[in-house]
Design an enzyme around this catalytic site. Structure first.
Site: not given
Length: 445
Positions: A55, A134, A136, A187, A194, A243, A314, A333, A335
């Site tokens: 369903d 990645e 976390e 982390e 992580e 990330h 970063r 990457e 982030r």
């Protein structure tokens, strides 16, 4: 080594050899919540031939009750034996594609959305879209509080890291499930962890993300703890991100690599970044899909709030990792995503934004390699930032989502359902309710 079935016959051979008793069929709702039902192993032949009905009206984001019949078609290549279930009369699982009674793909199935995105990339000449997220997460002492297990920090290897044993067991389980783990660590936040999976093509990686999340939770529960992928569970501490490393390959070569560029980044790679930065506001509503997500996306706490790209910074939304000189390793990457996202829709949205940049040859802004927080007013005035709330990004998505529907990847019904659900079931529900902190501030006035 884990078994690697390719066909229904491979699955049936493994089931017979391992004396598997039950098979769980896995799929996700539109929000990325894992859904499951089990079949008796004796039903496996019928399931491979005709699928198993259910369903759909009871699944978030699926069809209304008058169009509720859905069929789950198992993907034999995703079969694995669940390591946290008993070995005797064990349990296997397969991811499923959702189809209608007419045997056509259901457009609201997140796995179908990602498949359409990958087909569009292939139509533009790209053979493979590799993804390496990645994810976390935090470990808490129980499911009713945010009491941490340790006060460890980034890469700590001391008795402060109470989760090292459960991380080890989780990695061993992931490997049994056919997932290659590159490394694990504590982390930045207390009790934050992580486990990094090796990159894979986007469909396998989306399946692996769903497997990763349930595996982390199962092994935390084995210790009596609770694992959460909530983006910002602790005030004043770093939140949890996802990330996401991405690259496109064409004729076996990395389309993002150019040996003559200072960043070793090709025009295709730069246009891909430009598309993601241009549409970051809209796709934020998909890869950072919760009200809580925007408590993580704030300045400080290594949060990627600036819509810029950089080699080292970063706090920029896009980073160009420089770990390896190998052409195959060149990637970007992104982030901003967080680990509670629906990976099928998140990868699809990021790919669609990047392909839009390539198709329209969008030029990215100049890279920003200095510390963004050290920039003066004149230098920083042109920097765009991630919107500050889910409501803002839903407004942006409603205003501009044509790039998502290109190639029939995201259907208009999917977009409309997403916006309506998020506004009525989350934004409004939280906005209208008094918050406990409001009582702390105002109750005695």
């Amino acid at each position: 080594m884990p078994d690697s079935p390719k066909t229904a016959d491979d699955v049936k051979a493994i089931v017979a050899e391992r004396e598997i008793r039950f098979i769980r069929f896995w799929f996700t709702d539109v929000l990325g919540q894992l859904k499951s039902f089990s079949i008796n192993v004796d039903e496996l032949d019928d399931a491979f031939e005709a699928g198993m009905g259910f369903d759909g009206s009871s699944i978030t984001g699926f069809n209304a009750i008058e169009e509720s019949d859905m069929i789950a078609m198992p993907d034999a290549s995703t079969f694995a034996v669940l390591p946290w279930r008993p070995e005797e009369q064990g349990v296997g699982r397969m991811f499923c594609d959702i189809v209608t009674p007419e045997r056509t793909p259901y457009e609201g199935d997140p796995r179908h959305v990602l498949r359409r995105a990958l087909e569009r990339a292939q139509s533009m000449g790209f053979d493979v879209f590799n993804v390496g997220p990645e994810l976390e997460y935090f470990l808490f002492k129980d499911s009713r509080s945010t009491e941490v297990l340790d006060e460890g920090g980034y890469f700590d290897l001391t008795t402060l890291d109470a989760g090292s044993d459960v991380r080890r067991e989780t990695v061993l389980a992931l490997e049994q499930l056919g997932i290659h783990v590159e490394y694990t660590h504590h982390e930045v936040g207390p009790s934050q962890h992580e486990i990094d999976m090796r990159y894979a093509d986007a469909m396998k990686m989306a399946d692996d993300c769903m497997t990763y999340r349930i595996t982390v939770k199962e092994y935390a529960m084995k210790y009596g703890w609770h694992a959460t992928f909530m983006p910002k569970p602790l005030y004043g501490e770093n939140g949890s991100g996802m990330h996401t490393h991405m690259s496109l390959f064409k004729d076996g070569r990395n389309a993002f690599f150019d040996e003559n560029d200072p960043y070793f980044l090709s025009d295709v790679g730069k246009a891909f970044i430009a598309g993601q930065l241009k549409h970051a506001r809209e796709i934020s509503s998909i890869f950072a899909q919760w009200v809580n997500s925007y408590k993580r996306l704030v300045p400080g706490f290594e949060a990627p709030v600036n819509l810029a790209y950089s080699q080292r910074n970063r706090s920029a939304a896009c980073r160009i990792p420089m770990y390896s000189p190998s052409p195959k390793a060149k990637r970007i990457e992104f982030r901003c995503p967080d680990p509670s996202a629906n990976p099928y829709l998140a990868f699809s949205a990021m790919l669609q934004a990047g392909l839009d940049g390539i198709l329209n040859k969008i030029e990215p802004p100049d890279p920003v390699d200095q510390d963004i927080y050290e920039l003066g007013p004149e230098e920083s005035k042109n920097l765009r930032i991630v919107p500050g709330s889910l409501e803002d990004v839903l407004d942006a998505l409603e205003e501009d989502h044509a790039f998502l529907t290109e190639g029939g990847v995201f259907g208009e019904d999917v977009i409309d359902t997403w916006i309506e659900y998020k506004r009525t079931k989350e934004v409004d529900q939280i906005r209208l309710r008094p918050h406990p902190w409001e009582f702390m501030l105002y109750y005695d006035l």
